[in-house]
Design an enzyme around this catalytic site. Structure first.
Site, PDB file in Angstrom:
ATOM      1  N   GLY A   1       0.809  -1.214   0.000  1.00 58.77           N
ATOM      2  CA  GLY A   1       0.000   0.000   0.000  1.00 58.77           C
ATOM      3  C   GLY A   1       0.842   1.263   0.000  1.00 58.77           C
ATOM      4  O   GLY A   1       0.578   2.207  -0.758  1.00 58.77           O
TER       5      GLY A   1
ATOM      6  N   ASN B   1      -8.446   3.532   8.199  1.00 56.95           N
ATOM      7  CA  ASN B   1      -7.913   2.352   8.894  1.00 56.95           C
ATOM      8  C   ASN B   1      -8.039   2.434  10.405  1.00 56.95           C
ATOM      9  O   ASN B   1      -8.003   1.416  11.086  1.00 56.95           O
ATOM     10  CB  ASN B   1      -6.444   2.138   8.510  1.00 56.95           C
ATOM     11  CG  ASN B   1      -5.634   3.402   8.647  1.00 56.95           C
ATOM     12  OD1 ASN B   1      -5.897   4.389   7.970  1.00 56.95           O
ATOM     13  ND2 ASN B   1      -4.667   3.390   9.544  1.00 56.95           N
TER      14      ASN B   1
ATOM     15  N   GLN C   1      -7.771  -0.683   2.912  1.00 60.90           N
ATOM     16  CA  GLN C   1      -8.627  -1.340   3.910  1.00 60.90           C
ATOM     17  C   GLN C   1      -9.905  -1.931   3.312  1.00 60.90           C
ATOM     18  O   GLN C   1     -10.627  -2.655   3.998  1.00 60.90           O
ATOM     19  CB  GLN C   1      -8.995  -0.362   5.041  1.00 60.90           C
ATOM     20  CG  GLN C   1      -7.819   0.001   5.944  1.00 60.90           C
ATOM     21  CD  GLN C   1      -7.300  -1.163   6.776  1.00 60.90           C
ATOM     22  OE1 GLN C   1      -7.983  -2.166   6.999  1.00 60.90           O
ATOM     23  NE2 GLN C   1      -6.070  -1.060   7.248  1.00 60.90           N
TER      24      GLN C   1
ATOM     25  N   ALA D   1      -1.687  -7.106  -0.112  1.00 65.20           N
ATOM     26  CA  ALA D   1      -2.120  -8.487   0.128  1.00 65.20           C
ATOM     27  C   ALA D   1      -2.266  -8.845   1.601  1.00 65.20           C
ATOM     28  O   ALA D   1      -3.155  -9.612   1.973  1.00 65.20           O
ATOM     29  CB  ALA D   1      -1.121  -9.447  -0.536  1.00 65.20           C
TER      30      ALA D   1
ATOM     31  N   THR E   1      13.765  -7.411  -9.823  1.00 63.75           N
ATOM     32  CA  THR E   1      13.171  -8.730 -10.043  1.00 63.75           C
ATOM     33  C   THR E   1      11.906  -8.871  -9.211  1.00 63.75           C
ATOM     34  O   THR E   1      11.886  -8.526  -8.029  1.00 63.75           O
ATOM     35  CB  THR E   1      14.202  -9.825  -9.668  1.00 63.75           C
ATOM     36  OG1 THR E   1      15.341  -9.621 -10.500  1.00 63.75           O
ATOM     37  CG2 THR E   1      13.643 -11.224  -9.886  1.00 63.75           C
TER      38      THR E   1
ATOM     39  N   CYS F   1      -3.715  13.057  20.797  1.00 59.75           N
ATOM     40  CA  CYS F   1      -2.515  13.552  21.488  1.00 59.75           C
ATOM     41  C   CYS F   1      -2.913  14.681  22.426  1.00 59.75           C
ATOM     42  O   CYS F   1      -3.731  15.522  22.069  1.00 59.75           O
ATOM     43  CB  CYS F   1      -1.512  14.145  20.509  1.00 59.75           C
ATOM     44  SG  CYS F   1      -1.354  13.232  19.011  1.00 59.75           S
TER      45      CYS F   1
END
Ligand code: PLP
Length: 394
Positions: free
Chosen positions: A84, A164, A192, A213, A250, A342
């Site tokens: 992501g 999320n 998500q 994934a 690769t 916070c």
């Protein structure tokens, strides 16, 4: 339904309960089965032209076709990335750099993969950045989006499909319409929702969509970027012609195979899993409300249609226990995420709850569920919380 917890509420051993599936999900054994041959027998380099290479190249292209088919895209519109974060970076850097966009819109509720990326582009002077207004529940002000896009030349817009931390679902259809009216480039972080909701790029007006994934029972470190063909992205990683010159290096072959398998399973079983997980979420809401003193839910978390069915963000009353909340749950073998608003700039709390203006004195935890969770696990987690915050009978 199989589950990964090591025991059951009825036994003497305490459960080890995993309710942090928005952070990552356990690998589905069916996915592992698909990956294993590409770790052992089929080890060729997909860029090699000999038989060993061709076998592996074919697997990558099949995976690309599978993913494209599942979101109604063309295979050439799918690029594999490390997940992501990288996909969000590609969308932002690619659009800003190749299209020369000078203005971007996001919101303070976005994941850092988007926020920090756009802030980096702002810092280098590539863009000016505007933050969309939202209310105390995290609902975006789409009239403000219209204003911002009207007041600036062609913009890059990055607004997530689902948050999320608090689970809020944004109306990406309405956002897409506004972007289209202003010819803005629209990126939506679907990390998500990919594998949990159906996506059809023919019905959406987004230029980019992303998938990772490990959020839907696939392996970590692999994801993809969907890109409309009219938007080119420049490489972030240089050195080879892989992924049609967009991403050198690769390919993570078994990751790619696992990603496609995981998305295939997630889409195949989506309706049943959704029903199962939604019921767990409702059980959480009902039991927490009954048993915990002054419990609240952050954002739109407790709604059914405006929130991810996989996420419940719980706000607990001000208490000296809040400091030790995650620690105490961990001792009880319940894994969750937390982080309150916070109380000061130096505090490393949740930027999302801070942006919502949540009370820093209140505790915050996120339960995020998967197909492997069970009702006894919900009951066990609620009981552990009730030990700390039980409602005192009137
Ligand atoms: N965007 C969102 C909304 C997320 O929840 C996450 C993962 O936490 C990411 C991006 C980053 O994804 P990855 O871990 O695949 O880099």
């Amino acid at each position: 339904m199989p589950h990964h917890s090591d025991s059951h509420a009825s036994t003497a051993t305490p459960l080890a309960v995993y309710f942090d599936n928005a952070a990552t999900t356990p690998l589905d054994p069916e996915v592992l089965d698909a990956m294993l041959p590409f770790m052992l027998e089929h080890f060729g380099n997909p860029s090699s032209i000999h038989g060993h290479g061709r076998k592996v190249r074919a697997a990558i292209e099949n995976a690309r076709k599978t993913i494209a088919h599942l979101i109604n895209a063309a295979p050439a519109e799918i690029s594999f990335t490390s997940g992501g974060t990288e996909s969000d970076n590609y969308a932002a850097f690619g659009s800003v750099r190749t299209l020369g966009l000078r203005h971007a819109v996001t919101s303070k509720l976005e994941h850092h993969a988007v926020l920090h990326t756009l802030q980096a582009l702002e810092k280098t002077g590539d863009i000016t950045l505007s933050y969309l207004r939202h209310d105390a529940q995290g609902q975006l002000d789409l009239a403000h989006l219209d204003e911002l896009l009207a007041a600036n030349d062609r913009s890059f817009v990055s607004l997530m499909h689902a948050n999320n931390e608090i689970g809020n679902l944004n109306d990406i259809v309405a956002i897409g319409d506004i972007c289209e009216r202003h010819k803005a480039i629209f990126h939506t972080d679907t990390v998500q929702t990919m594998g949990h909701y159906q996506h059809d790029v023919q019905k959406l007006k987004t230029h980019f969509l992303v998938g990772s994934a490990h959020k839907f029972h696939g392996p970590k470190g692999i994801g993809f970027l969907y890109r409309r063909p009219e938007v080119q992205v420049s490489p972030l990683i240089h050195g080879g012609s892989q992924e049609r010159n967009v991403r050198a290096g690769t390919e993570n072959v078994y990751g790619i195979v696992g990603l496609a398998k995981a998305l295939e399973i997630a889409c195949r079983d989506m309706a049943a899993h959704r029903q199962h997980i939604q019921a767990l979420k409702e059980r959480f809401i009902s039991r927490l409300t009954t048993e915990i003193e002054d419990v609240r839910f952050n954002g739109l978390s407790a709604t059914t249609d405006q929130s991810l069915y996989t996420v419940l963000s719980v706000s607990l009353p001000p208490s000296a226990l809040n400091e030790m909340l995650l620690f105490n749950l961990d001792i009880s073998r319940v894994s969750v995420s937390g982080g309150s608003a916070c109380s000061s700039g130096a505090d490393a709390g949740s930027h999302v709850l801070t942006a919502l203006g949540c009370d820093p004195q209140r505790g915050a935890i996120r339960f995020s569920m998967s197909k492997y969770n069970t009702a006894p696990e919900v009951d066990y987690a609620v009981e552990q919380l009730a030990k700390m915050y039980r409602k005192v009978p009137a």
